[in-house]
Design an enzyme around this catalytic site. Structure first.
Site, PDB file in Angstrom:
ATOM      1  CE  LYS A 219      49.265 -12.843 -36.139  1.00 29.63           C
ATOM      2  NZ  LYS A 219      48.487 -12.807 -34.966  1.00 29.63           N
ATOM      3  NE  ARG A 253      52.826  -9.073 -30.309  1.00 31.11           N
ATOM      4  CZ  ARG A 253      53.370 -10.105 -31.002  1.00 31.11           C
ATOM      5  NH1 ARG A 253      52.855 -10.293 -32.105  1.00 31.11           N
ATOM      6  NH2 ARG A 253      54.553 -10.689 -30.697  1.00 31.11           N
TER       7      ARG A 253
HETATM    8  C1  9MG Z   1      53.032 -13.813 -29.994  1.00 25.24           C
HETATM    9  N1  9MG Z   1      51.873 -13.025 -31.092  1.00 25.24           N
HETATM   10  C2  9MG Z   1      51.796 -13.698 -32.248  1.00 25.24           C
HETATM   11  N2  9MG Z   1      50.621 -13.140 -32.803  1.00 25.24           N
HETATM   12  C3  9MG Z   1      49.823 -12.506 -31.726  1.00 25.24           C
HETATM   13  C4  9MG Z   1      48.807 -11.745 -31.412  1.00 25.24           C
HETATM   14  O1  9MG Z   1      48.007 -11.596 -32.534  1.00 25.24           O
HETATM   15  N3  9MG Z   1      48.610 -11.166 -30.311  1.00 25.24           N
HETATM   16  C5  9MG Z   1      49.331 -11.418 -29.283  1.00 25.24           C
HETATM   17  N4  9MG Z   1      49.048 -10.922 -27.937  1.00 25.24           N
HETATM   18  N5  9MG Z   1      50.315 -12.059 -29.327  1.00 25.24           N
HETATM   19  C6  9MG Z   1      50.944 -12.928 -30.529  1.00 25.24           C
END
Ligand code: 9MG
Length: 284
Positions: A219, A253
């Site tokens: 990010k 994630r």
């Molecule tokens: C779709 N998406 C993009 N970034 C995310 C994040 O940090 N958490 C979750 N749950 N979805 C995300």
């Protein structure tokens, strides 16, 4: 701690990895077989590398991203979900649209990832009528404009209170607590200072006692810290995952499943979960 997601019971005694598959034009989507096969191959690679959940999304939520219409989003995600679910994969659908949630659950998705935390009319009822798990994420504003002027009096307290309210709304609607996951939403209507405050005090969110999911992978905040382009943020991403895991994150994630699984395995071997140290983070 067990998360119930449709037919799957996910043991979160140690943190696990959710690999994500963006079926969007800048990734795997070409509207035909080639994109479909490439997306499936990537999902299977992530499973082989140790992902426990695959998150399939057909609409970007990146800052300044354009909305996608419902029919197009369905065309992108449903065939992939059907195939992966048939193979026994725990599939999550990443969508903000109730109609897409319903179709994805019918196609075999076992979890809904909603950056709007099921606030759209009808969304909560659709998940409640299923056996699926849900990830409730915090976002200030809308994807198209959320990074223009994010503002909080106390970001950690506000995000925590929002997630507590949304989790309670789910429980009131009939979604059992063991199907609920919470996520502070790094980068969703947050400056670098907000993101760092949330990461530093992540134990406050873990203290809600729902499994905590964190998405930090490649990010912008990691670019701001390291000065690196998105393609060169693997080391920063792994460091961020470990900082989150030590503070109680149970689901990470990520794009880079193999590197993340290895990093978590080494950390977990040194400092097995649940350690006294981690319980202290959460209770602080
Ligand atoms: C779709 N998406 C993009 N970034 C995310 C994040 O940090 N958490 C979750 N749950 N979805 C995300």
């Amino acid at each position: 701690m067990i998360l119930k997601a449709g037919p799957h019971e996910i043991d979160l005694a140690a943190p696990c990895v959710k690999g994500f598959l963006n079926v969007t034009p800048d990734s795997f989507y070409d509207g035909g077989r080639v994109g479909h096969e490439a997306a499936l191959a990537h999902a299977r690679r992530m499973i082989a590398d140790g992902a426990r959940i695959i998150d399939v999304g057909g609409e970007s939520t990146r800052p300044e991203s354009e909305p996608v219409d419902e029919a197009e989003e369905l065309r992108r995600v449903v065939p992939i979900i059907e195939t992966l679910a048939r193979d026994g994969v725990c599939v999550s659908v990443d969508t903000m649209k109730p109609a897409v949630m319903r179709a994805a659950l019918d196609a075999g998705a076992a979890m809904v990832n909603d950056v709007r935390a099921l606030q759209a009319p009808g969304a909560i009822e659709i998940v409640a009528a299923s056996a699926a798990a849900v990830c409730l994420m915090h976002m200030q504003g809308e994807p198209a404009t959320m990074q223009r002027a994010p503002a909080y009096a106390n970001v950690v307290a506000e995000v925590r209170a929002f997630l507590a309210r949304r989790a309670q709304a789910c429980i009131d609607a009939g979604i059992a607590a063991d199907r609920i996951v919470v996520d502070p939403g790094f980068g969703f209507g947050k400056t670098l200072a907000h993101n760092l405050a949330l990461l530093r005090d992540l134990g406050e969110i873990a203290g809600l006692r729902y499994p905590l999911l964190v998405g930090l992978s490649r990010k912008g905040m990691l670019g701001a810290i390291t000065g690196r382009h998105v393609g060169d943020r693997l080391a920063g991403s792994v460091a961020a995952v470990l900082a989150a895991a030590v503070r109680g994150a149970r689901i990470l994630r990520v794009h880079d499943v193999a590197a993340t699984v290895d990093a978590l395995a080494v950390w977990n071997a040194v400092d097995p979960w649940p350690s006294q140290r981690r319980e202290r983070w959460i209770d602080q």
